[in-house]
Design a protein around this motif. Structure first.
Motif, PDB file in Angstrom:
ATOM      1  N   GLN A 106      27.922  40.291  59.590  1.00 14.34           N
ATOM      2  CA  GLN A 106      27.739  40.107  58.153  1.00 14.34           C
ATOM      3  C   GLN A 106      28.939  40.708  57.453  1.00 14.34           C
ATOM      4  OE1 GLN A 106      23.891  40.472  55.859  1.00 14.34           O
ATOM      5  NE2 GLN A 106      24.850  42.366  55.177  1.00 14.34           N
ATOM      6  N   ILE A 107      29.536  39.929  56.566  1.00 11.33           N
ATOM      7  CA  ILE A 107      30.767  40.335  55.883  1.00 11.33           C
ATOM      8  C   ILE A 107      30.527  40.358  54.376  1.00 11.33           C
ATOM      9  CG2 ILE A 107      33.163  39.697  55.408  1.00 11.33           C
ATOM     10  CD1 ILE A 107      33.272  38.451  58.205  1.00 11.33           C
ATOM     11  N   GLY A 108      30.878  41.481  53.750  1.00 11.97           N
ATOM     12  CA  GLY A 108      30.694  41.602  52.313  1.00 11.97           C
ATOM     13  C   GLY A 108      32.001  41.702  51.550  1.00 11.97           C
ATOM     14  N   SER A 109      32.713  42.818  51.737  1.00 11.08           N
ATOM     15  CA  SER A 109      33.885  43.127  50.915  1.00 11.08           C
ATOM     16  C   SER A 109      34.925  42.003  50.888  1.00 11.08           C
ATOM     17  CB  SER A 109      34.541  44.416  51.412  1.00 11.08           C
ATOM     18  OG  SER A 109      33.668  45.517  51.254  1.00 11.08           O
ATOM     19  N   ARG A 110      35.174  41.368  52.032  1.00 14.88           N
ATOM     20  CA  ARG A 110      36.171  40.288  52.075  1.00 14.88           C
ATOM     21  C   ARG A 110      35.785  39.155  51.118  1.00 14.88           C
ATOM     22  NH1 ARG A 110      41.211  38.129  52.298  1.00 14.88           N
ATOM     23  NH2 ARG A 110      40.333  37.845  50.229  1.00 14.88           N
ATOM     24  N   PHE A 111      34.485  38.889  50.970  1.00 11.61           N
ATOM     25  CA  PHE A 111      34.049  37.802  50.100  1.00 11.61           C
ATOM     26  C   PHE A 111      33.968  38.208  48.636  1.00 11.61           C
ATOM     27  CE2 PHE A 111      32.227  36.196  54.198  1.00 11.61           C
ATOM     28  CZ  PHE A 111      33.013  35.053  54.260  1.00 11.61           C
ATOM     29  N   VAL A 112      34.029  39.518  48.356  1.00 12.25           N
ATOM     30  CA  VAL A 112      34.155  39.949  46.961  1.00 12.25           C
ATOM     31  C   VAL A 112      35.459  39.404  46.392  1.00 12.25           C
ATOM     32  CG1 VAL A 112      34.520  41.942  45.464  1.00 12.25           C
ATOM     33  CG2 VAL A 112      32.731  42.015  47.206  1.00 12.25           C
ATOM     34  N   ALA A 113      36.521  39.501  47.201  1.00 10.61           N
ATOM     35  CA  ALA A 113      37.845  39.029  46.772  1.00 10.61           C
ATOM     36  C   ALA A 113      38.014  37.551  47.104  1.00 10.61           C
ATOM     37  CB  ALA A 113      38.931  39.861  47.432  1.00 10.61           C
ATOM     38  N   SER A 114      37.080  36.744  46.595  1.00 13.71           N
ATOM     39  CA  SER A 114      37.157  35.291  46.762  1.00 13.71           C
ATOM     40  C   SER A 114      37.087  34.632  45.396  1.00 13.71           C
ATOM     41  CB  SER A 114      36.007  34.780  47.634  1.00 13.71           C
ATOM     42  OG  SER A 114      34.765  34.928  46.971  1.00 13.71           O
ATOM     43  N   ASP A 115      37.562  33.405  45.316  1.00 13.19           N
ATOM     44  CA  ASP A 115      37.515  32.677  44.042  1.00 13.19           C
ATOM     45  C   ASP A 115      36.082  32.497  43.561  1.00 13.19           C
ATOM     46  OD1 ASP A 115      40.262  32.445  44.119  1.00 13.19           O
ATOM     47  OD2 ASP A 115      40.252  30.411  44.950  1.00 13.19           O
ATOM     48  N   GLU A 116      35.160  32.318  44.503  1.00 11.23           N
ATOM     49  CA  GLU A 116      33.781  31.973  44.137  1.00 11.23           C
ATOM     50  C   GLU A 116      32.887  33.176  43.870  1.00 11.23           C
ATOM     51  OE1 GLU A 116      35.440  28.705  46.812  1.00 11.23           O
ATOM     52  OE2 GLU A 116      35.423  30.904  46.798  1.00 11.23           O
ATOM     53  N   SER A 117      33.336  34.366  44.191  1.00  9.96           N
ATOM     54  CA  SER A 117      32.542  35.559  43.903  1.00  9.96           C
ATOM     55  C   SER A 117      32.293  35.667  42.402  1.00  9.96           C
ATOM     56  CB  SER A 117      33.277  36.811  44.387  1.00  9.96           C
ATOM     57  OG  SER A 117      32.740  37.984  43.805  1.00  9.96           O
ATOM     58  N   SER A 118      31.099  36.134  42.029  1.00 12.44           N
ATOM     59  CA  SER A 118      30.774  36.283  40.602  1.00 12.44           C
ATOM     60  C   SER A 118      31.274  37.604  40.038  1.00 12.44           C
ATOM     61  CB  SER A 118      29.258  36.167  40.399  1.00 12.44           C
ATOM     62  OG  SER A 118      28.558  37.058  41.238  1.00 12.44           O
ATOM     63  N   ALA A 119      31.968  38.393  40.835  1.00 15.88           N
ATOM     64  CA  ALA A 119      32.549  39.643  40.348  1.00 15.88           C
ATOM     65  C   ALA A 119      33.601  39.367  39.281  1.00 15.88           C
ATOM     66  CB  ALA A 119      33.181  40.420  41.502  1.00 15.88           C
ATOM     67  N   HIS A 120      33.801  40.329  38.403  1.00 11.92           N
ATOM     68  CA  HIS A 120      34.829  40.216  37.369  1.00 11.92           C
ATOM     69  C   HIS A 120      36.214  40.182  38.013  1.00 11.92           C
ATOM     70  CE1 HIS A 120      37.203  41.155  33.769  1.00 11.92           C
ATOM     71  NE2 HIS A 120      36.124  40.843  33.061  1.00 11.92           N
ATOM     72  N   GLN A 121      37.117  39.430  37.423  1.00 12.27           N
ATOM     73  CA  GLN A 121      38.457  39.305  37.978  1.00 12.27           C
ATOM     74  C   GLN A 121      39.156  40.668  38.084  1.00 12.27           C
ATOM     75  OE1 GLN A 121      39.686  36.601  39.293  1.00 12.27           O
ATOM     76  NE2 GLN A 121      41.744  37.366  39.751  1.00 12.27           N
ATOM     77  N   CYS A 122      38.912  41.543  37.117  1.00 12.96           N
ATOM     78  CA  CYS A 122      39.538  42.874  37.164  1.00 12.96           C
ATOM     79  C   CYS A 122      39.068  43.667  38.380  1.00 12.96           C
ATOM     80  CB  CYS A 122      39.218  43.641  35.883  1.00 12.96           C
ATOM     81  SG  CYS A 122      40.055  43.007  34.413  1.00 12.96           S
ATOM     82  N   PHE A 123      37.784  43.529  38.706  1.00  8.97           N
ATOM     83  CA  PHE A 123      37.262  44.217  39.891  1.00  8.97           C
ATOM     84  C   PHE A 123      37.877  43.638  41.154  1.00  8.97           C
ATOM     85  CE2 PHE A 123      33.633  44.552  43.057  1.00  8.97           C
ATOM     86  CZ  PHE A 123      33.957  45.851  43.444  1.00  8.97           C
ATOM     87  N   LYS A 124      37.975  42.325  41.231  1.00  8.42           N
ATOM     88  CA  LYS A 124      38.591  41.695  42.402  1.00  8.42           C
ATOM     89  C   LYS A 124      40.021  42.208  42.601  1.00  8.42           C
ATOM     90  CE  LYS A 124      36.057  37.325  41.830  1.00  8.42           C
ATOM     91  NZ  LYS A 124      36.167  35.854  41.721  1.00  8.42           N
ATOM     92  N   GLU A 125      40.755  42.341  41.520  1.00  5.96           N
ATOM     93  CA  GLU A 125      42.150  42.795  41.616  1.00  5.96           C
ATOM     94  C   GLU A 125      42.233  44.252  42.070  1.00  5.96           C
ATOM     95  OE1 GLU A 125      43.773  41.871  37.796  1.00  5.96           O
ATOM     96  OE2 GLU A 125      43.711  39.690  38.142  1.00  5.96           O
ATOM     97  N   VAL A 126      41.271  45.076  41.652  1.00  3.39           N
ATOM     98  CA  VAL A 126      41.243  46.472  42.107  1.00  3.39           C
ATOM     99  C   VAL A 126      40.965  46.532  43.604  1.00  3.39           C
ATOM    100  CG1 VAL A 126      39.867  48.592  42.010  1.00  3.39           C
ATOM    101  CG2 VAL A 126      40.665  47.550  39.914  1.00  3.39           C
ATOM    102  N   VAL A 127      40.083  45.663  44.069  1.00  4.95           N
ATOM    103  CA  VAL A 127      39.770  45.610  45.504  1.00  4.95           C
ATOM    104  C   VAL A 127      41.031  45.270  46.304  1.00  4.95           C
ATOM    105  CG1 VAL A 127      38.503  44.334  47.277  1.00  4.95           C
ATOM    106  CG2 VAL A 127      37.341  45.038  45.165  1.00  4.95           C
ATOM    107  N   VAL A 128      41.775  44.294  45.832  1.00  6.17           N
ATOM    108  CA  VAL A 128      43.001  43.875  46.520  1.00  6.17           C
ATOM    109  C   VAL A 128      44.036  45.004  46.544  1.00  6.17           C
ATOM    110  CG1 VAL A 128      44.983  42.314  46.348  1.00  6.17           C
ATOM    111  CG2 VAL A 128      42.664  41.414  46.094  1.00  6.17           C
ATOM    112  N   LYS A 129      44.056  45.809  45.498  1.00 11.02           N
ATOM    113  CA  LYS A 129      45.033  46.898  45.405  1.00 11.02           C
ATOM    114  C   LYS A 129      44.602  48.151  46.175  1.00 11.02           C
ATOM    115  CE  LYS A 129      46.643  45.467  40.812  1.00 11.02           C
ATOM    116  NZ  LYS A 129      46.632  45.812  39.369  1.00 11.02           N
ATOM    117  N   ALA A 130      43.348  48.219  46.577  1.00  8.71           N
ATOM    118  CA  ALA A 130      42.819  49.423  47.231  1.00  8.71           C
ATOM    119  C   ALA A 130      43.535  49.711  48.546  1.00  8.71           C
ATOM    120  CB  ALA A 130      41.321  49.274  47.464  1.00  8.71           C
TER     121      ALA A 130
END
Length: 313
Positions: free
Chosen positions: A191-215
Motif C-alpha cells: 500500500q502506497i500513500g505519500s507517492r500518490f499525494v504528489a500526483s496530479d489527481e490527488s485532492s491535496a492543495h498544490q502548495c502541500f504537494k510542492e512542500v512534499v516534493v521539496k522535503a
C-alpha cells in the motif's frame, strides 16, 4: 504479476493506493484503479453525503474495482457504512479501531474487508475477526501511526511468521525496489500513500504537494503520541508543539493546541504555517508531481529492473 492480492481485488498489479484523508478523493481513486492497481477513497475527511458523491463519481470514472478506507474513530460511522452498502462498494479498508466492530457486518453483505495494523498483536486480532487481508504499516508512514514505532522492514517478516491470510506492506514504500524488498520479506502486495499525494489527481492543495516534493531526510517527525501518534512535516505548527512539550503538557493542553481541522487546513487548504502536514519519511525520495498512471508505470518498471538486478548477486 498475479498473486493473492491481485486475485483478491481483481487487479493487475498488487498495489493499493492508500485512502488518505484530504488526499484520496474520487479523482485519485479512479485514476489508480484505471492504472491497474486498487484505488481507495479516503472517507476519513468526508461527511456521509460527500462520501456518497465521491463514490458515485468514482463509479462513473472507472470500470475497475475500487474501495473505501474508513477510519473507525470518526463519527457517523453507521451512516458511512450504510452508504457503502447502498452504493454497492465491494471493498472496505478499516483502520484506527477494533476490526471486530464491523468486519462481520460488512462480510455478511458481501464486502471484502482489509484492516490496517501496526503490530503483530493487532494483525493477529484482525485475522481472528475474519478479515480477508491485513495491511501492516511501519513507523516510516505518514499520518497516524502505531505507538510501538516498529519499522516496515522489521514488522513485515514478524507479521508474516504468524499470519496465514494475505499481507500488504505499507510505510516507506514509493519505488519499485522498495515494493520488491517488502515482498521478498513476505508481503503479498504493498500500500502506497505519500507517492500518490504528489500526483496530479490527488485532492491535496498544490502548495502541500510542492512542500512534499521539496522535503528532505529528517523533515518529518512523529509527534503527539499522547493523543494519536502522527508523522508531520516540520513547520510552525510542529514547532509550537515542541515548545509546548518543554512545559510537560497534559493531553488536554496538547488537544487544545491541536484544535480542530488542522489536517484540512494544511493538506487541503494549503496553510503551510498553521496546518497539519501529514506525510511519510519517504517524501525525501519524491521529487516530482505527475499523473498517477506515470507513477504506477514507473514503479512497475523499477520493480522488474530490481528483480533482474537481484539475480546478478
Amino acid at each position: 504479476m498475479s498473486n493473492r492480492i491481485c486475485q483478491l481485488f481483481n487487479i493487475k498489479y498488487p498495489i493499493i493506493q492508500a485512502g488518505m484523508v484530504w488526499n484520496s478523493g474520487w479523482k485519485l481513486a479512479s485514476a489508480a484503479s484505471n492504472s491497474g492497481i486498487l484505488g481507495l477513497i479516503g472517507a476519513g475527511s468526508m461527511y456521509p453525503d460527500v462520501l456518497r458523491e465521491h463514490i458515485k463519481k468514482c463509479k462513473n470514472a472507472t470500470n475497475n474495482p475500487f474501495g473505501v478506507n474508513v477510519p473507525m474513530l470518526y463519527p457517523n460511522i453507521q451512516e458511512i457504512m450504510d452508504i457503502i452498502v447502498e452504493e454497492d462498494v465491494k471493498i472496505v479498508f478499516t483502520s484506527a479501531g477494533n476490526p471486530k466492530t464491523w468486519t462481520s457486518w460488512l462480510k455478511e453483505r458481501g464486502i471484502t474487508v482489509v484492516h490496517v495494523v501496526s503490530s503483530v498483536k493487532f494483525a493477529l486480532k484482525a485475522q481472528e475477526t475474519g478479515v480477508d487481508a491485513v495491511v501492516a504499516e511501519g513507523f516510516e508512514a505518514g499520518g497516524h501511526n502505531g505507538r510501538d514505532e516498529t519499522t516496515t522492514l522489521t514488522l513485515i517478516p514478524m507479521v508474516k511468521e504468524q499470519l496465514h491470510i494475505p499481507l500488504i506492506a505499507a510505510g516507506g514504500i514509493a519505488t519499485g525496489s522498495a515494493m520488491l524488498a517488502t515482498m521478498v520479506l513476505g508481503a503479498d502486495g504493498v500500500q502506497i500513500g505519500s507517492r500518490f499525494v504528489a500526483s496530479d489527481e490527488s485532492s491535496a492543495h498544490q502548495c502541500f504537494k510542492e512542500v512534499v516534493v521539496k522535503a528532505k531526510e529528517g523533515d518529518t517527525q512523529l509527534t503527539l503520541k499522547e493523543l494519536a501518534p502522527v508523522r508531520l512535516i516540520k513547520n510552525k505548527f510542529f514547532n509550537d508543539i515542541q515548545e509546548l512539550y518543554k512545559q510537560s503538557p497534559t493531553p488536554e493542553q496538547l488537544q487544545s493546541l491541536l484544535g480542530r481541522a488542522r489536517a484540512k487546513k494544511g493538506m487541503f487548504e494549503g496553510d503551510l504555517i498553521e496546518g497539519e502536514l501529514e506525510i511519510g519519511q519517504v517524501s525525501g525520495l519524491i521529487n516530482d508531481i505527475k499523473p498517477v498512471s506515470k507513477i504506477v508505470e514507473t514503479i512497475i518498471i523499477e520493480f522488474e529492473e530490481a528483480k533482474k538486478n537481484i539475480s546478478t548477486f
